[in-house]
Scaffold this motif. Structure first.
Motif, PDB file in Angstrom:
ATOM      1  N   TYR A 192      -3.232   1.806   5.931  1.00 43.02           N
ATOM      2  CA  TYR A 192      -1.646   2.415   5.723  1.00 43.02           C
ATOM      3  C   TYR A 192      -1.900   3.488   7.339  1.00 43.02           C
ATOM      4  O   TYR A 192      -1.054   3.838   7.327  1.00 43.02           O
ATOM      5  N   LEU A 193      -2.863   3.901   7.279  1.00 42.65           N
ATOM      6  CA  LEU A 193      -2.744   5.325   8.055  1.00 42.65           C
ATOM      7  C   LEU A 193      -2.453   4.730   9.494  1.00 42.65           C
ATOM      8  O   LEU A 193      -1.582   5.367  10.517  1.00 42.65           O
ATOM      9  N   ARG A 194      -2.564   3.775  10.079  1.00 38.18           N
ATOM     10  CA  ARG A 194      -2.249   3.435  11.756  1.00 38.18           C
ATOM     11  C   ARG A 194      -1.254   2.648  11.424  1.00 38.18           C
ATOM     12  O   ARG A 194      -0.385   2.229  12.450  1.00 38.18           O
TER      13      ARG A 194
ATOM     14  N   PHE B 219       0.902  -1.206  -0.457  1.00 38.91           N
ATOM     15  CA  PHE B 219      -0.145  -0.141  -0.125  1.00 38.91           C
ATOM     16  C   PHE B 219       0.999   1.682   0.155  1.00 38.91           C
ATOM     17  O   PHE B 219       0.372   1.931   0.263  1.00 38.91           O
ATOM     18  N   SER B 220       1.957   1.396  -0.954  1.00 39.31           N
ATOM     19  CA  SER B 220       3.152   1.994  -0.928  1.00 39.31           C
ATOM     20  C   SER B 220       2.103   3.577  -1.488  1.00 39.31           C
ATOM     21  O   SER B 220       3.242   4.768  -1.361  1.00 39.31           O
ATOM     22  N   VAL B 221       1.236   3.003  -1.912  1.00 41.58           N
ATOM     23  CA  VAL B 221       0.746   4.289  -2.986  1.00 41.58           C
ATOM     24  C   VAL B 221       0.069   5.430  -2.260  1.00 41.58           C
ATOM     25  O   VAL B 221       0.145   6.369  -2.282  1.00 41.58           O
ATOM     26  N   PHE B 222      -0.140   4.889  -0.962  1.00 39.62           N
ATOM     27  CA  PHE B 222      -0.500   5.626  -0.703  1.00 39.62           C
ATOM     28  C   PHE B 222       0.138   6.689   0.028  1.00 39.62           C
ATOM     29  O   PHE B 222      -0.433   8.411   0.822  1.00 39.62           O
ATOM     30  N   LYS B 223       1.466   6.193   0.493  1.00 34.18           N
ATOM     31  CA  LYS B 223       2.226   7.350   0.771  1.00 34.18           C
ATOM     32  C   LYS B 223       2.521   9.292   0.501  1.00 34.18           C
ATOM     33  O   LYS B 223       1.923  10.103   1.017  1.00 34.18           O
ATOM     34  N   ASP B 224       2.518   8.507  -1.195  1.00 30.72           N
ATOM     35  CA  ASP B 224       2.434  10.369  -1.817  1.00 30.72           C
ATOM     36  C   ASP B 224       1.261  10.743  -1.932  1.00 30.72           C
ATOM     37  O   ASP B 224       1.181  12.055  -1.782  1.00 30.72           O
ATOM     38  N   ILE B 225       0.000  10.166  -2.074  1.00 23.77           N
ATOM     39  CA  ILE B 225      -1.894  10.685  -1.830  1.00 23.77           C
ATOM     40  C   ILE B 225      -1.727  10.868  -0.403  1.00 23.77           C
ATOM     41  O   ILE B 225      -1.895  12.850  -0.777  1.00 23.77           O
ATOM     42  N   TYR B 226      -1.336  10.756   0.623  1.00 25.28           N
ATOM     43  CA  TYR B 226      -1.258  11.875   1.751  1.00 25.28           C
ATOM     44  C   TYR B 226      -0.648  12.706   1.523  1.00 25.28           C
ATOM     45  O   TYR B 226      -0.918  13.584   2.347  1.00 25.28           O
ATOM     46  N   ASP B 227       0.548  12.734   1.837  1.00 21.95           N
ATOM     47  CA  ASP B 227       1.580  14.253   1.454  1.00 21.95           C
ATOM     48  C   ASP B 227       1.084  14.776   0.432  1.00 21.95           C
ATOM     49  O   ASP B 227       0.467  16.267   0.536  1.00 21.95           O
TER      50      ASP B 227
ATOM     51  N   LYS C 137      -9.313  17.188  -8.570  1.00 22.18           N
ATOM     52  CA  LYS C 137      -7.963  17.957  -8.124  1.00 22.18           C
ATOM     53  C   LYS C 137      -6.862  17.632  -8.371  1.00 22.18           C
ATOM     54  O   LYS C 137      -6.168  17.535  -9.773  1.00 22.18           O
ATOM     55  N   TYR C 138      -6.924  16.427  -7.475  1.00 24.69           N
ATOM     56  CA  TYR C 138      -5.795  15.135  -7.609  1.00 24.69           C
ATOM     57  C   TYR C 138      -6.052  13.506  -8.586  1.00 24.69           C
ATOM     58  O   TYR C 138      -4.950  13.244  -7.923  1.00 24.69           O
ATOM     59  N   ALA C 139      -6.909  13.463  -8.373  1.00 25.21           N
ATOM     60  CA  ALA C 139      -7.606  12.475  -9.743  1.00 25.21           C
ATOM     61  C   ALA C 139      -7.212  11.530  -8.144  1.00 25.21           C
ATOM     62  O   ALA C 139      -6.262  10.405  -8.892  1.00 25.21           O
ATOM     63  N   PHE C 140      -7.988  11.826  -7.414  1.00 26.42           N
ATOM     64  CA  PHE C 140      -7.885  10.229  -6.713  1.00 26.42           C
ATOM     65  C   PHE C 140      -9.932  10.107  -5.426  1.00 26.42           C
ATOM     66  O   PHE C 140     -10.067  11.812  -5.481  1.00 26.42           O
ATOM     67  N   GLU C 141      -9.854   9.379  -4.518  1.00 30.98           N
ATOM     68  CA  GLU C 141     -10.951   9.807  -4.393  1.00 30.98           C
ATOM     69  C   GLU C 141     -11.479   8.767  -3.497  1.00 30.98           C
ATOM     70  O   GLU C 141     -11.029   7.525  -3.243  1.00 30.98           O
ATOM     71  N   LEU C 142     -10.819   9.577  -1.764  1.00 33.03           N
ATOM     72  CA  LEU C 142     -10.901   8.151  -0.144  1.00 33.03           C
ATOM     73  C   LEU C 142     -11.987   8.423   0.466  1.00 33.03           C
ATOM     74  O   LEU C 142     -12.217   7.118   0.890  1.00 33.03           O
ATOM     75  N   LEU C 143     -12.256   9.620   0.372  1.00 38.09           N
ATOM     76  CA  LEU C 143     -13.271   9.650   1.170  1.00 38.09           C
ATOM     77  C   LEU C 143     -14.361  10.564   0.101  1.00 38.09           C
ATOM     78  O   LEU C 143     -14.315  11.209  -0.533  1.00 38.09           O
ATOM     79  N   GLU C 144     -16.261  10.400   0.949  1.00 37.64           N
ATOM     80  CA  GLU C 144     -17.101  10.951   0.021  1.00 37.64           C
ATOM     81  C   GLU C 144     -18.306  11.649   0.742  1.00 37.64           C
ATOM     82  O   GLU C 144     -18.545  10.654   1.901  1.00 37.64           O
ATOM     83  N   TRP C 145     -18.814  13.060   0.896  1.00 39.18           N
ATOM     84  CA  TRP C 145     -19.609  13.600   1.447  1.00 39.18           C
ATOM     85  C   TRP C 145     -20.980  13.074   1.084  1.00 39.18           C
ATOM     86  O   TRP C 145     -21.392  13.995   0.115  1.00 39.18           O
TER      87      TRP C 145
END
Length: 450
Positions: A410-412, A308-316, A385-393
């Motif tokens: 990944y967060l944990r 799940f290293s893909v989340f590092k850049d997304i998180y940053d 804007k950054y072409a990802f979707e992790l949360l939806e309201w």
């Protein structure tokens, strides 16, 4: 017997040794029963990586059917959907894996050994395709695919052991979804069953888009896995390898894998790989590795940074993109933080967000409701804007969804953590300090006198 670890804890494909039938096989039974009812639209929903694909793959294998898989994305048109499904038809695979003499065409003529694109063209009707009686396979295929239609798929699904599987339908544009669901009535009328996969909160799209489908939909909502079922994956694998593991480690791993079997498989596999073990002699009395809490913590950390290293850049990117100069409150970080509170959930209603923020009020400065509402309102725009979707309201449902549960994992485990065998109650607090160590808190700085 020498056994490869990767064959026991499978991270790709359908596991056999560590396959677990949840709820005593209820989901497998429901899917198999509804596929047997001609014309059912079998809707399988649940958060990402909860085993939807594994479920249908297992059931189709058990009933000797092959999946014809069409994966959706936001750029597809309605023609793209049917074209992609037709392009994936493999008559050679059917010929190699099926006793064709047992298959019937429209209830009368035998298929024989002539199944192929020319055969399909005859069933569709050569005149409608603009071709003559005798054409090559390549020309027939070109003509059929150039005019993509659900009516071109129906003869395949009706007469061959294929089952159409639509994955990630919620990614389609809303107008494409409506058109797709309206055209699905053709499958119902021809008594052809279809499998559709998507996230839970989009399930109602099917019913709302075409009232004719109401009553024809078999909705199987699998949800996230119970900790007890996740534990079965771990214990079945270790038992098969004849390797002992403490119950406390099993329980801890099952909890930290946030209800996702793929993470569970990966962590078990990684525990062996971290010790440079790729195979085991399962014979009683042969040397076996021993595992402790440090080994488990290491494996969880390594899985987070490999699988799940893909989340590092997304998180940053999220952290940089959502912060503004002079911003008083870190509302977005707090919205992530509340998803790490127990019990684990992938959706929170607006009042539940406030309740979870209240749990943190002694530790962190709680933003006012206006700040939270503003952050929720721009989530979609900021992520697009950054072409990802992790949360939806969902403003309509007043509910915040986390669309990718593995992001919570990944967060944990994005930072190396040390955990004691006692699983002390301060563990969650330490996680917060690791992940959100720069978040303003209500606690003054304590200086130690020298």
């Amino acid at each position: 017997m020498i056994v490869k670890i990767k064959d026991v804890f499978k991270t790709i494909g359908t596991p056999s040794i560590t396959y677990v039938s949840r709820n005593d096989g209820e989901y497998e039974r429901l899917l198999a029963e509804n596929l047997d009812v001609s014309g059912k639209l079998c809707l399988i929903t649940g958060p990402s990586k909860t085993g939807k694909s594994t479920l249908y793959q297992k059931v189709l294998a058990d009933i000797n059917r092959l999946p014809l898989i069409m994966r959706c994305d936001g750029q597809m048109t309605i023609d793209d959907v049917w074209r992609k499904a037709l392009e994936d038809v493999n008559f050679d695979r059917i010929t190699a894996s099926t006793a064709l003499e047992d298959l019937q065409v429209t209830g009368s003529a035998k298929v024989g050994g002539n199944v192929g694109w020319a055969w399909l063209a005859k069933l569709i009707g050569e005149v409608s395709l603009g071709i003559s009686d005798k054409v090559s396979e390549s020309i027939a295929r070109e003509k059929i695919i150039s005019k993509p239609s659900p009516k071109h798929l129906i003869p395949i699904l009706k007469n061959l052991p294929y089952v159409l599987v639509i994955e990630d339908f919620h990614y389609l544009d809303d107008e494409v979804k409506k058109s797709l669901f309206q055209q699905w009535k053709a499958f119902v009328d021809e008594e052809v069953s279809v499998i559709v996969l998507g996230t839970t909160h989009h399930a109602v799209d099917l019913a709302y888009s075409n009232r004719d489908l109401v009553g024809r939909i078999a909705h199987i909502e699998i949800g996230t896995w119970l900790t007890s079922d996740i534990e079965k994956i771990i214990t079945s694998g270790f038992s098969y390898l004849n390797v002992p593991i403490k119950k406390s480690l099993v329980k801890f791993m099952a909890t930290e894998c946030v209800g996702l079997p793929i993470i569970t498989q990966s962590c078990c596999l990684r525990m062996f790989f971290d010790k440079r073990i790729s195979e085991i002699d399962t014979k009683k009395g042969s040397p076996k590795p021993a595992f402790d809490i440090d080994d488990l913590s290491k494996s969880l950390y390594n899985v987070a940074h490999t699988d799940f290293s893909v989340f590092k850049d997304i998180y940053d990117v999220i952290i940089r993109g959502f912060r503004k100069g002079g911003q008083k409150y870190n509302s977005y970080e707090l919205l992530l933080l509340i998803f790490t509170l127990d019990p684990i959930t992938f959706k929170l209603q607006r009042h539940e967000i406030d309740e979870r923020l209240a749990q943190l009020s002694l530790k962190f400065i709680t933003p006012p409701a206006t700040s939270i509402n503003s952050t929720l309102g721009v989530l979609s725009k900021l992520q697009n804007k950054y072409a990802f979707e992790l949360l939806e309201w969902s403003q309509k449902l007043k509910t915040l969804y986390i669309l990718e549960p593995s992001f919570l994992f990944y967060l944990r485990w994005k930072e190396d953590r040390k955990v004691t065998d006692a699983f002390d109650t301060d563990r969650i607090e330490r996680i917060y300090q690791i992940i959100f160590n720069d978040m303003p808190t209500k606690f003054p700085t304590i200086r130690i006198k020298s």
